[in-house]
Design an enzyme around this catalytic site. Structure first.
Site, short mmCIF file in Angstrom:
data_model
loop_
_atom_site.label_atom_id
_atom_site.label_comp_id
_atom_site.label_asym_id
_atom_site.label_seq_id
_atom_site.Cartn_x
_atom_site.Cartn_y
_atom_site.Cartn_z
N CYS A 96 4.71 2.13 5.55
CA CYS A 96 3.37 2.67 5.28
C CYS A 96 3.19 4.05 5.94
CB CYS A 96 2.31 1.67 5.70
SG CYS A 96 0.78 1.90 4.82
N ARG B 200 -4.91 4.05 2.46
CA ARG B 200 -5.80 4.91 1.67
C ARG B 200 -5.08 6.18 1.21
NH1 ARG B 200 -10.85 2.83 2.62
NH2 ARG B 200 -11.14 1.98 4.70
N HIS C 295 4.00 -3.11 3.06
CA HIS C 295 4.26 -3.81 4.33
C HIS C 295 5.17 -5.01 4.04
CE1 HIS C 295 1.53 -1.70 7.06
NE2 HIS C 295 0.81 -1.49 5.96
N GLU D 69 7.08 -6.63 5.83
CA GLU D 69 7.16 -7.62 6.91
C GLU D 69 6.25 -8.83 6.64
OE1 GLU D 69 5.80 -4.67 7.04
OE2 GLU D 69 3.99 -4.57 8.29
N1 GLN Z 1 -3.23 5.48 7.64
C1 GLN Z 1 -2.41 5.43 6.49
C2 GLN Z 1 -3.21 5.21 5.22
O1 GLN Z 1 -4.33 4.78 5.27
C3 GLN Z 1 -1.35 4.37 6.62
C4 GLN Z 1 -1.88 3.01 6.65
C5 GLN Z 1 -0.90 1.98 7.17
O2 GLN Z 1 0.10 2.36 7.78
N2 GLN Z 1 -1.20 0.71 6.99
O3 GLN Z 1 -2.71 5.45 4.14
#
Ligand code: GLN
Length: 544
Positions: free
Chosen positions: A387, A468, A513, A515
């Site tokens: 992410c 986001r 994600h 995981e």
């Molecule tokens: N802050 C980043 C976003 O909102 C990554 C989010 C995350 O790592 N879960 O896109």
């Protein structure tokens, strides 16, 4: 009462004495033992007034676990999914926030017209109805209900009342109460003490619930005399007092419970039996007991002081450990220390065979993470970005390989000249914080011939998301021209879901994600790949 197709059985798990005894693990372990042939559905009841933990700080509440359906729930659902092999749903998690929102909505709609809306019957009925609704919808054989908090907590009283009433409504032979308590061994006296358990069961009885099984958490197995004492004072069978002995690995708990005949107690009380099938688990646990050589994986983040914030990542690595028979040491790297010049990347990564840059929010520590990514890219150290980890890998690549000096994510630097990571168009203008990210499972298409394709051995994958921002599509061509491989994308080809670098031994990142879907019997492919690459890196290093 909702009419059901079959008589679902309910196992209610409450906790006493202190929090943090592992009620979720206990509930998941019981479920695991029953789930080989029965459909076991977990429910969790939380007393807080938030709708969900999505807006809570991970330092305070631990990891936010995301479900396929986009529900944001707490870490216990991770245990449920991993122990029961089910895909949980958001509606299996009740919070007082959700309960009261629904009561208010019903009241405004006029559902209670003419009535005074009261905790009993209205709120408690609504809670009870949820149990039956889920049981029916899922056609469950067993619903395991974990009541949050510790018996006596004000915020959970309505749940306790609901599970008390459940017995009458579902029938005595269909409801079983399991109470988890704590048996301390005070230093000095050095003997097991049953009083807190007695007092906690008294609190439960004051609320009209008599436990059928007591699981007593203790650092050792219970002495026969203590077991007898608990049985006598708490009015349960002696063999229904189970030792919840401390273990180094929570996956052993089902086996420990099984040895003490917990499935048999369920059978006796609920008349339902499903012989546990523990063979594969036993083999994998046996592997974990007999780990060979060690490797070290670094996790770079800003919540590294609280390991609960990265619970599923730790789990995923453990799954890989069981399959590769390697001990995986985790080295926590606080990237703010690199960014503030207290540590060099080289120092921080000393002895490290692989690096994970996990998800995260905000700007603190991000320059340190970018420095780490540059170092692992240039030095052929295996890398997995998750992410935010993908987003920063793209920022690093843009700066180093595409001559975009000062490139950044607009989350970190809204005024950047090269916004290579930017807010997703559908996220623009969203002001409400709760439940508004891109959440849940989304399909990604993987390109043949890529590492991602090889690891998943499939061209279609569904992983869970919580973000986001995205790699700015305007920069895709420039990144690709300069050698970055976008190995997986959303179906419309707009969103870069997986990136990798061809000439690197293992450099891969995903917007998802992975995981969250890792299981002991089936580790998440990207983690498994990282572990194997790290083993390789380690053996080359030692051969040098
Ligand atoms: N802050 C980043 C976003 O909102 C990554 C989010 C995350 O790592 N879960 O896109």
């Amino acid at each position: 009462m909702i009419k059901r197709d079959k008589e679902t059985k309910f196992i209610v798990v409450t906790g006493g004495v202190i929090s943090g005894l592992g009620k979720g693990i206990a509930a998941a372990s019981i479920g695991h033992l029953l789930s080989s042939r029965l459909k076991v559905i977990p429910m969790k009841l939380d007393g807080y007034l938030n709708t969900d933990p999505g807006t809570m700080n991970p330092i305070e509440h631990g990891e936010v676990f995301v479900l396929d359906d986009g529900g944001e729930v707490d870490m216990d659902f991770g245990h449920y999914e991993r122990f029961l092999g089910v895909t949980c749903k958001f509606e299996w998690n009740l919070t007082m926030g959700k309960v009261f929102a629904e009561i208010r909505e019903k009241e405004r709609r006029g559902d209670y017209l003419g009535k005074t809306v009261q905790y009993i019957p209205h709120v408690v009925d609504l809670i009870k109805n949820k149990f039956f609704e889920v049981a029916k919808k899922e056609n469950a054989d067993i619903v395991v209900i974990e009541v949050g908090g510790t018996i006596g907590d004000i915020e959970n009283e309505l749940y306790v009342e609901a599970v008390r009433q459940l017995k009458k409504e579902a029938g005595e032979k269909n409801v079983m109460y399991v109470h988890l308590t704590y048996v301390p061994v005070p230093s000095g006296v050095n003997e097991q003490k049953s009083k807190p358990t007695q007092q906690s069961v008294n609190l439960l009885r004051q609320r009209g619930i008599q436990p059928d099984v007591i699981i007593a958490r203790c650092k050792q197995y219970l002495d026969p005399s203590i077991r007898k004492k608990i049985a006598t004072f708490c009015d349960v069978d002696e063999d229904a007092v189970i030792s919840g002995v401390d273990v180094d690995d929570v996956y052993k708990i089902p086996l420990i419970f099984e040895k003490q005949g917990i499935a048999e107690k369920v059978h006796r009380k609920l008349g339902i039996y499903s012989p546990p099938n523990l063979r594969l688990w036993e083999t994998l646990l046996n592997n974990l007991e007999n780990l060979d050589k060690e490797i070290t994986i670094a996790i770079c983040g800003k919540y590294t002081k609280l390991e609960d914030s990265y619970a599923s990542i730790i789990e995923a690595l453990m799954h890989c450990s069981a399959h590769t028979k390697r001990k995986i040491n985790i080295k926590w790297i606080e990237t703010t220390e690199i960014e503030e010049g207290h540590k060099t990347v080289e120092n921080a990564l000393e002895g490290v065979d692989g690096v994970i840059v996990p998800g995260g929010f905000g700007s603190r520590g991000t320059e340190g993470k970018i420095d780490v990514i540059r170092y692992v890219r240039e030095n052929n150290i295996p890398f997995l970005g998750i992410c935010l980890g993908l987003q920063l890998a793209v920022v690093e690549y843009a700066r180093s390989k595409c001559s975009l000096k000062g490139a950044n994510s607009t989350e970190i630097d809204p005024a950047t000249k090269y916004p290579v990571v930017d807010i997703m168009p559908e996220q623009k203008g969203i002001e409400k914080k709760g439940g508004t990210m891109r959440l849940g499972a989304y399909k990604a298409l993987l390109k043949t011939g890529t590492l991602a394709y090889e690891l998943y051995n499939s061209s279609i994958v569904w992983e869970r998301h919580r973000h986001r921002y995205e790699v700015n599509p305007e920069y895709h061509p420039q990144l690709v021209e300069n050698g970055l491989v976008i190995s997986g994308a959303s179906e419309d080809n707009r969103l870069a879901e997986f990136i990798e670098i061809k000439e690197h031994p293992y450099f891969i990142a995903t917007q998802a994600h992975p995981e969250l879907k890792s299981r002991l019997v089936e580790p998440a492919p990207l983690f498994f790949g990282l572990t194997k690459a790290a083993i390789n890196y380690n053996s080359k290093k030692t051969a040098r």
